[in-house]
Design an enzyme around this catalytic site. Sequence first.
Site, mmCIF file in Angstrom:
data_model
loop_
_atom_site.group_PDB
_atom_site.id
_atom_site.type_symbol
_atom_site.label_atom_id
_atom_site.label_comp_id
_atom_site.label_asym_id
_atom_site.label_seq_id
_atom_site.Cartn_x
_atom_site.Cartn_y
_atom_site.Cartn_z
ATOM 1 N N LYS A 110 53.124 32.171 44.281
ATOM 2 C CA LYS A 110 51.826 31.949 43.615
ATOM 3 C C LYS A 110 51.985 31.965 42.080
ATOM 4 C CE LYS A 110 47.292 32.398 42.793
ATOM 5 N NZ LYS A 110 46.227 31.507 43.147
ATOM 6 N N LYS A 149 45.187 35.940 33.768
ATOM 7 C CA LYS A 149 45.671 36.996 34.680
ATOM 8 C C LYS A 149 46.983 36.559 35.338
ATOM 9 C CE LYS A 149 44.806 39.065 39.180
ATOM 10 N NZ LYS A 149 43.965 39.246 40.345
ATOM 11 N N THR A 156 45.555 38.173 44.468
ATOM 12 C CA THR A 156 46.683 37.842 43.588
ATOM 13 C C THR A 156 47.026 39.101 42.807
ATOM 14 O OG1 THR A 156 45.873 35.585 43.362
ATOM 15 C CG2 THR A 156 47.491 36.324 41.743
HETATM 16 P P1 NAD Z 1 35.693 39.218 42.757
HETATM 17 O O1 NAD Z 1 35.719 40.115 41.574
HETATM 18 O O2 NAD Z 1 34.553 38.290 42.964
HETATM 19 O O3 NAD Z 1 35.850 40.095 44.102
HETATM 20 C C1 NAD Z 1 36.571 41.289 44.191
HETATM 21 C C2 NAD Z 1 35.713 42.275 45.004
HETATM 22 O O4 NAD Z 1 36.445 43.474 45.214
HETATM 23 C C3 NAD Z 1 34.407 42.664 44.288
HETATM 24 O O5 NAD Z 1 33.300 42.352 45.114
HETATM 25 C C4 NAD Z 1 34.556 44.164 44.062
HETATM 26 O O6 NAD Z 1 33.337 44.881 44.175
HETATM 27 C C5 NAD Z 1 35.510 44.541 45.189
HETATM 28 N N1 NAD Z 1 36.200 45.795 44.968
HETATM 29 C C6 NAD Z 1 36.761 46.267 43.823
HETATM 30 N N2 NAD Z 1 37.308 47.486 44.054
HETATM 31 C C7 NAD Z 1 37.114 47.769 45.354
HETATM 32 C C8 NAD Z 1 37.453 48.875 46.191
HETATM 33 N N3 NAD Z 1 38.124 49.921 45.711
HETATM 34 N N4 NAD Z 1 37.068 48.860 47.480
HETATM 35 C C9 NAD Z 1 36.383 47.781 47.975
HETATM 36 N N5 NAD Z 1 36.023 46.711 47.246
HETATM 37 C C10 NAD Z 1 36.391 46.711 45.956
HETATM 38 O O7 NAD Z 1 37.083 38.409 42.695
HETATM 39 P P2 NAD Z 1 37.453 37.077 43.516
HETATM 40 O O8 NAD Z 1 37.206 35.884 42.681
HETATM 41 O O9 NAD Z 1 36.887 37.170 44.896
HETATM 42 O O10 NAD Z 1 39.048 37.237 43.545
HETATM 43 C C11 NAD Z 1 39.687 38.127 44.457
HETATM 44 C C12 NAD Z 1 41.192 37.914 44.345
HETATM 45 O O11 NAD Z 1 41.510 36.550 44.646
HETATM 46 C C13 NAD Z 1 41.760 38.190 42.949
HETATM 47 O O12 NAD Z 1 42.997 38.838 43.098
HETATM 48 C C14 NAD Z 1 41.900 36.798 42.345
HETATM 49 O O13 NAD Z 1 42.924 36.734 41.377
HETATM 50 C C15 NAD Z 1 42.259 35.991 43.584
HETATM 51 N N6 NAD Z 1 41.929 34.560 43.483
HETATM 52 C C16 NAD Z 1 40.703 34.149 43.011
HETATM 53 C C17 NAD Z 1 40.418 32.799 42.937
HETATM 54 C C18 NAD Z 1 39.078 32.324 42.424
HETATM 55 O O14 NAD Z 1 38.946 31.124 42.138
HETATM 56 N N7 NAD Z 1 38.071 33.197 42.308
HETATM 57 C C19 NAD Z 1 41.366 31.861 43.338
HETATM 58 C C20 NAD Z 1 42.584 32.286 43.854
HETATM 59 C C21 NAD Z 1 42.857 33.665 43.918
#
Ligand code: NAD
Length: 291
Positions: free
Chosen positions: A162, A237, A87
Amino acid sequence: MKIGFIGLGNMGAPMAANLAAAGHAVTGFDTVAAPPAGVAQAASAAEAAAGAEVVITMLPNGAILKAVAGDVIPAMQLGAVLLDCSTVDVASAREVAAMAEAAGLGALDAPVSGGVGGAAAGTLTFMVGGGAAAFATAKPLFEVMGQKAVHCGPAGNGQAAKICNNMILGVTMIATCEAFALADKLGLDRQAMYDVVSTSSGQSWSMTTYCPAPGVGPKSPSDNGYRPGFAADLMLKDLRLSQAAAEGADADTPMGALAAALYARFVEEEDGAGRDFSAMLPRFETRTRES
Ligand code: NAD
Protein backbone atom coordinates in the site's frame (compact mmCIF):
# COMPACT_ATOMS: atom_id res chain seq x y z
CA MET A 1 -20.04 -15.74 9.29
CA LYS A 2 -20.08 -14.08 12.70
CA ILE A 3 -18.09 -10.87 12.36
CA GLY A 4 -16.95 -8.17 14.80
CA PHE A 5 -16.31 -4.80 13.11
CA ILE A 6 -14.38 -2.09 14.96
CA GLY A 7 -14.11 1.41 13.49
CA LEU A 8 -17.31 2.44 11.72
CA GLY A 9 -16.11 5.69 10.11
CA ASN A 10 -16.19 6.80 6.48
CA MET A 11 -14.74 3.51 5.26
CA GLY A 12 -15.73 1.05 8.00
CA ALA A 13 -19.47 1.84 8.03
CA PRO A 14 -20.13 1.02 4.35
CA MET A 15 -17.85 -2.04 4.52
CA ALA A 16 -19.72 -3.37 7.57
CA ALA A 17 -23.08 -2.57 5.93
CA ASN A 18 -22.11 -4.54 2.81
CA LEU A 19 -21.14 -7.57 4.92
CA ALA A 20 -24.46 -7.42 6.77
CA ALA A 21 -26.39 -7.03 3.50
CA ALA A 22 -24.62 -10.16 2.19
CA GLY A 23 -26.07 -12.15 5.11
CA HIS A 24 -23.22 -12.12 7.63
CA ALA A 25 -23.98 -11.51 11.33
CA VAL A 26 -22.07 -8.29 12.00
CA THR A 27 -21.64 -6.66 15.42
CA GLY A 28 -19.92 -3.28 15.38
CA PHE A 29 -18.19 -0.92 17.77
CA ASP A 30 -16.95 2.65 17.38
CA THR A 31 -16.06 5.18 20.07
CA VAL A 32 -18.08 7.85 18.21
CA ALA A 33 -20.01 6.61 15.16
CA ALA A 34 -23.26 4.63 15.33
CA PRO A 35 -23.45 1.35 13.40
CA PRO A 36 -25.03 1.42 9.92
CA ALA A 37 -28.27 -0.40 9.09
CA GLY A 38 -28.06 -4.16 9.61
CA VAL A 39 -25.10 -4.00 12.02
CA ALA A 40 -25.71 -4.71 15.72
CA GLN A 41 -24.15 -2.38 18.29
CA ALA A 42 -21.70 -3.68 20.92
CA ALA A 43 -20.85 -1.78 24.10
CA SER A 44 -17.09 -2.28 23.64
CA ALA A 45 -14.52 -3.54 21.15
CA ALA A 46 -14.06 -6.71 23.25
CA GLU A 47 -17.83 -7.36 23.18
CA ALA A 48 -17.89 -7.00 19.38
CA ALA A 49 -15.00 -9.47 19.15
CA ALA A 50 -16.31 -12.14 21.51
CA GLY A 51 -17.44 -15.26 19.63
CA ALA A 52 -16.64 -13.79 16.19
CA GLU A 53 -14.92 -15.91 13.52
CA VAL A 54 -13.36 -12.78 12.02
CA VAL A 55 -12.76 -9.42 13.73
CA ILE A 56 -12.25 -6.56 11.28
CA THR A 57 -10.64 -3.25 12.30
CA MET A 58 -10.80 -0.03 10.23
CA LEU A 59 -9.04 2.57 12.38
CA PRO A 60 -7.12 5.84 11.94
CA ASN A 61 -3.53 4.79 12.79
CA GLY A 62 -1.11 2.24 14.20
CA ALA A 63 -1.21 3.48 17.82
CA ILE A 64 -5.01 3.14 17.95
CA LEU A 65 -4.83 -0.23 16.19
CA LYS A 66 -2.36 -1.52 18.82
CA ALA A 67 -4.59 -0.29 21.67
CA VAL A 68 -7.69 -1.91 20.14
CA ALA A 69 -5.77 -5.13 19.42
CA GLY A 70 -4.77 -5.23 23.10
CA ASP A 71 -8.49 -5.14 24.02
CA VAL A 72 -9.85 -7.57 21.44
CA ILE A 73 -7.19 -10.30 21.22
CA PRO A 74 -7.92 -11.67 24.73
CA ALA A 75 -11.66 -11.66 23.92
CA MET A 76 -11.35 -13.56 20.63
CA GLN A 77 -12.03 -17.29 20.29
CA LEU A 78 -9.09 -19.58 19.46
CA GLY A 79 -8.52 -19.89 15.70
CA ALA A 80 -10.45 -16.71 14.83
CA VAL A 81 -8.87 -14.19 12.44
CA LEU A 82 -7.98 -10.56 13.24
CA LEU A 83 -8.28 -8.72 9.92
CA ASP A 84 -6.98 -5.15 9.96
CA CYS A 85 -8.01 -3.08 6.93
CA SER A 86 -6.63 0.28 8.23
CA THR A 87 -3.61 1.94 6.66
CA VAL A 88 -0.91 1.84 9.36
CA ASP A 89 2.88 1.62 9.62
CA VAL A 90 4.48 -1.69 8.70
CA ALA A 91 6.03 -2.09 12.19
CA SER A 92 2.65 -1.77 13.98
CA ALA A 93 1.06 -4.23 11.53
CA ARG A 94 3.81 -6.78 12.25
CA GLU A 95 3.55 -6.24 16.06
CA VAL A 96 -0.22 -6.75 16.04
CA ALA A 97 0.12 -9.90 13.90
CA ALA A 98 2.72 -11.31 16.30
CA MET A 99 0.43 -10.56 19.30
CA ALA A 100 -2.50 -12.27 17.59
CA GLU A 101 -0.50 -15.30 16.51
CA ALA A 102 0.96 -15.71 20.02
CA ALA A 103 -2.66 -15.91 21.26
CA GLY A 104 -3.55 -18.70 18.79
CA LEU A 105 -5.31 -16.43 16.30
CA GLY A 106 -4.86 -15.82 12.58
CA ALA A 107 -3.85 -12.29 11.56
CA LEU A 108 -3.98 -10.33 8.32
CA ASP A 109 -3.04 -6.78 7.40
CA ALA A 110 -5.23 -5.84 4.46
CA PRO A 111 -5.19 -2.12 3.65
CA VAL A 112 -7.41 -1.02 0.81
CA SER A 113 -7.46 1.22 -2.18
CA GLY A 114 -10.65 2.52 -3.74
CA GLY A 115 -11.69 5.13 -1.17
CA VAL A 116 -15.14 5.82 0.25
CA GLY A 117 -16.78 5.25 -3.15
CA GLY A 118 -15.17 1.82 -3.45
CA ALA A 119 -16.17 0.96 0.13
CA ALA A 120 -19.81 1.84 -0.57
CA ALA A 121 -19.89 0.03 -3.93
CA GLY A 122 -18.03 -3.05 -2.62
CA THR A 123 -15.27 -2.59 -5.18
CA LEU A 124 -12.21 -2.10 -2.95
CA THR A 125 -8.83 -3.66 -3.70
CA PHE A 126 -7.21 -5.39 -0.70
CA MET A 127 -3.42 -5.78 -0.38
CA VAL A 128 -2.97 -8.58 2.10
CA GLY A 129 -0.14 -9.72 4.35
CA GLY A 130 -0.34 -12.79 6.62
CA GLY A 131 -0.73 -16.56 6.58
CA ALA A 132 -2.41 -18.60 3.85
CA ALA A 133 -5.00 -20.17 6.19
CA ALA A 134 -6.15 -16.76 7.50
CA PHE A 135 -6.29 -15.47 3.91
CA ALA A 136 -8.52 -18.41 2.93
CA THR A 137 -10.87 -17.67 5.88
CA ALA A 138 -11.16 -13.99 4.93
CA LYS A 139 -11.45 -14.50 1.15
CA PRO A 140 -15.29 -14.62 1.06
CA LEU A 141 -15.37 -11.34 3.01
CA PHE A 142 -12.93 -9.69 0.60
CA GLU A 143 -15.27 -10.79 -2.21
CA VAL A 144 -18.20 -8.95 -0.57
CA MET A 145 -16.28 -5.78 0.33
CA GLY A 146 -14.13 -5.60 -2.78
CA GLN A 147 -13.38 -6.82 -6.26
CA LYS A 148 -9.77 -7.89 -5.80
CA ALA A 149 -7.58 -9.22 -2.98
CA VAL A 150 -3.87 -9.80 -3.62
CA HIS A 151 -1.98 -11.96 -1.14
CA CYS A 152 1.38 -10.16 -0.91
CA GLY A 153 3.20 -12.48 1.52
CA PRO A 154 3.72 -12.58 5.29
CA ALA A 155 2.53 -10.09 7.95
CA GLY A 156 3.16 -6.45 7.09
CA ASN A 157 3.46 -7.03 3.36
CA GLY A 158 -0.05 -5.67 2.68
CA GLN A 159 0.97 -2.37 4.31
CA ALA A 160 4.28 -2.47 2.41
CA ALA A 161 2.43 -2.79 -0.91
CA LYS A 162 0.00 0.00 0.00
CA ILE A 163 2.66 2.57 0.95
CA CYS A 164 4.87 1.73 -2.03
CA ASN A 165 1.86 2.22 -4.33
CA ASN A 166 0.88 5.49 -2.67
CA MET A 167 4.46 6.78 -2.72
CA ILE A 168 4.39 6.34 -6.52
CA LEU A 169 0.96 8.00 -6.63
CA GLY A 170 2.07 11.05 -4.60
CA VAL A 171 5.13 11.52 -6.79
CA THR A 172 3.26 11.10 -10.09
CA MET A 173 0.47 13.45 -9.00
CA ILE A 174 2.99 16.17 -8.16
CA ALA A 175 4.85 15.56 -11.44
CA THR A 176 1.59 15.71 -13.42
CA CYS A 177 0.49 18.94 -11.68
CA GLU A 178 3.81 20.74 -12.09
CA ALA A 179 3.91 19.72 -15.76
CA PHE A 180 0.39 21.13 -16.35
CA ALA A 181 1.40 24.39 -14.65
CA LEU A 182 4.53 24.58 -16.82
CA ALA A 183 2.47 23.80 -19.95
CA ASP A 184 0.09 26.68 -19.04
CA LYS A 185 3.01 29.10 -18.80
CA LEU A 186 4.37 27.87 -22.14
CA GLY A 187 0.98 28.55 -23.78
CA LEU A 188 0.13 24.86 -24.31
CA ASP A 189 -3.60 24.11 -24.23
CA ARG A 190 -4.56 21.71 -21.41
CA GLN A 191 -6.61 19.47 -23.67
CA ALA A 192 -3.68 19.15 -26.08
CA MET A 193 -1.36 18.44 -23.13
CA TYR A 194 -3.76 15.68 -21.96
CA ASP A 195 -4.18 14.22 -25.45
CA VAL A 196 -0.41 13.91 -25.85
CA VAL A 197 0.65 12.81 -22.36
CA SER A 198 -2.23 10.38 -21.72
CA THR A 199 -1.07 8.35 -24.74
CA SER A 200 2.67 8.97 -24.37
CA SER A 201 5.46 7.93 -22.03
CA GLY A 202 4.55 10.54 -19.39
CA GLN A 203 1.20 8.90 -18.74
CA SER A 204 0.15 7.51 -15.36
CA TRP A 205 -3.06 6.95 -13.41
CA SER A 206 -2.73 10.55 -12.14
CA MET A 207 -3.07 11.80 -15.74
CA THR A 208 -5.38 9.30 -17.42
CA THR A 209 -7.86 8.37 -14.66
CA TYR A 210 -7.67 11.20 -12.13
CA CYS A 211 -6.62 14.15 -14.24
CA PRO A 212 -5.95 17.18 -11.98
CA ALA A 213 -7.03 19.67 -14.69
CA PRO A 214 -10.77 20.52 -14.61
CA GLY A 215 -12.72 19.73 -17.78
CA VAL A 216 -10.00 17.48 -19.14
CA GLY A 217 -10.06 13.67 -19.16
CA PRO A 218 -12.59 11.56 -17.25
CA LYS A 219 -14.60 13.18 -14.42
CA SER A 220 -12.43 13.59 -11.32
CA PRO A 221 -12.36 15.73 -8.12
CA SER A 222 -10.88 18.61 -10.16
CA ASP A 223 -14.32 18.86 -11.82
CA ASN A 224 -15.91 19.19 -8.38
CA GLY A 225 -13.90 22.09 -6.95
CA TYR A 226 -11.21 19.65 -5.71
CA ARG A 227 -13.48 18.24 -3.02
CA PRO A 228 -12.07 14.81 -2.08
CA GLY A 229 -11.90 12.11 -3.51
CA PHE A 230 -8.68 11.30 -1.81
CA ALA A 231 -7.81 14.10 0.59
CA ALA A 232 -4.33 15.66 0.57
CA ASP A 233 -4.25 14.96 4.35
CA LEU A 234 -4.56 11.21 3.70
CA MET A 235 -1.89 11.34 0.99
CA LEU A 236 0.38 13.08 3.52
CA LYS A 237 -0.34 10.31 6.06
CA ASP A 238 0.61 7.62 3.53
CA LEU A 239 3.75 9.46 2.37
CA ARG A 240 4.88 9.80 5.99
CA LEU A 241 4.28 6.08 6.51
CA SER A 242 6.38 5.33 3.43
CA GLN A 243 9.20 7.56 4.75
CA ALA A 244 9.07 5.89 8.19
CA ALA A 245 9.27 2.49 6.47
CA ALA A 246 12.14 3.67 4.26
CA GLU A 247 14.04 4.84 7.32
CA GLY A 248 13.45 1.53 9.09
CA ALA A 249 14.62 -0.43 6.05
CA ASP A 250 17.50 1.96 5.13
CA ALA A 251 16.01 2.48 1.66
CA ASP A 252 16.95 5.56 -0.37
CA THR A 253 13.67 7.23 -1.48
CA PRO A 254 14.53 10.83 -2.47
CA MET A 255 11.40 11.43 -4.57
CA GLY A 256 9.17 10.01 -1.84
CA ALA A 257 10.87 12.31 0.69
CA LEU A 258 10.32 15.36 -1.53
CA ALA A 259 6.66 14.42 -2.09
CA ALA A 260 6.15 14.02 1.68
CA ALA A 261 7.73 17.44 2.33
CA LEU A 262 5.62 19.13 -0.35
CA TYR A 263 2.32 17.59 0.83
CA ALA A 264 3.25 18.55 4.43
CA ARG A 265 3.70 22.16 3.36
CA PHE A 266 0.48 22.08 1.29
CA VAL A 267 -1.63 20.62 4.13
CA GLU A 268 -0.04 22.25 7.17
CA GLU A 269 1.06 25.71 5.95
CA GLU A 270 -1.02 26.41 2.82
CA ASP A 271 -4.64 25.69 1.87
CA GLY A 272 -4.40 21.95 1.18
CA ALA A 273 -6.18 20.61 4.29
CA GLY A 274 -9.53 19.08 3.36
CA ARG A 275 -8.89 19.45 -0.39
CA ASP A 276 -8.33 16.64 -2.83
CA PHE A 277 -4.67 15.66 -3.31
CA SER A 278 -4.90 16.73 -6.97
CA ALA A 279 -5.38 20.36 -5.80
CA MET A 280 -1.59 20.54 -6.18
CA LEU A 281 -2.39 21.89 -9.68
CA PRO A 282 -4.03 25.18 -8.56
CA ARG A 283 -1.20 25.42 -6.01
CA PHE A 284 1.45 25.30 -8.75
CA GLU A 285 -0.59 27.60 -11.05
CA THR A 286 -0.23 30.52 -8.66
CA ARG A 287 3.47 30.04 -7.97
CA THR A 288 6.72 31.25 -9.53
CA ARG A 289 10.22 29.83 -9.20
CA GLU A 290 10.92 32.32 -6.41
CA SER A 291 7.76 31.80 -4.30
P1 NAD B 1 -12.54 7.73 9.84
O1 NAD B 1 -11.82 8.68 10.73
O2 NAD B 1 -13.76 8.17 9.11
O3 NAD B 1 -12.92 6.40 10.67
C1 NAD B 1 -12.17 5.88 11.73
C2 NAD B 1 -13.16 5.49 12.84
O4 NAD B 1 -12.46 4.86 13.90
C3 NAD B 1 -13.90 6.70 13.44
O5 NAD B 1 -15.30 6.52 13.31
C4 NAD B 1 -13.45 6.70 14.90
O6 NAD B 1 -14.46 7.12 15.80
C5 NAD B 1 -13.11 5.23 15.10
N1 NAD B 1 -12.23 4.99 16.23
C6 NAD B 1 -11.12 5.69 16.61
N2 NAD B 1 -10.59 5.13 17.72
C7 NAD B 1 -11.34 4.05 18.02
C8 NAD B 1 -11.29 3.07 19.05
N3 NAD B 1 -10.33 3.08 19.97
N4 NAD B 1 -12.24 2.12 19.09
C9 NAD B 1 -13.22 2.10 18.13
N5 NAD B 1 -13.34 3.00 17.14
C10 NAD B 1 -12.40 3.96 17.09
O7 NAD B 1 -11.42 7.20 8.81
P2 NAD B 1 -11.68 6.42 7.43
O8 NAD B 1 -11.66 7.37 6.30
O9 NAD B 1 -12.82 5.47 7.61
O10 NAD B 1 -10.29 5.63 7.33
C11 NAD B 1 -10.05 4.45 8.09
C12 NAD B 1 -8.72 3.86 7.63
O11 NAD B 1 -8.78 3.56 6.23
C13 NAD B 1 -7.52 4.79 7.82
O12 NAD B 1 -6.43 4.03 8.26
C14 NAD B 1 -7.30 5.38 6.43
O13 NAD B 1 -5.96 5.75 6.21
C15 NAD B 1 -7.70 4.19 5.57
N6 NAD B 1 -8.14 4.56 4.21
C16 NAD B 1 -9.04 5.58 4.01
C17 NAD B 1 -9.44 5.90 2.73
C18 NAD B 1 -10.42 7.02 2.48
O14 NAD B 1 -10.57 7.43 1.32
N7 NAD B 1 -11.12 7.52 3.51
C19 NAD B 1 -8.94 5.18 1.64
C20 NAD B 1 -8.07 4.12 1.86
C21 NAD B 1 -7.67 3.81 3.17
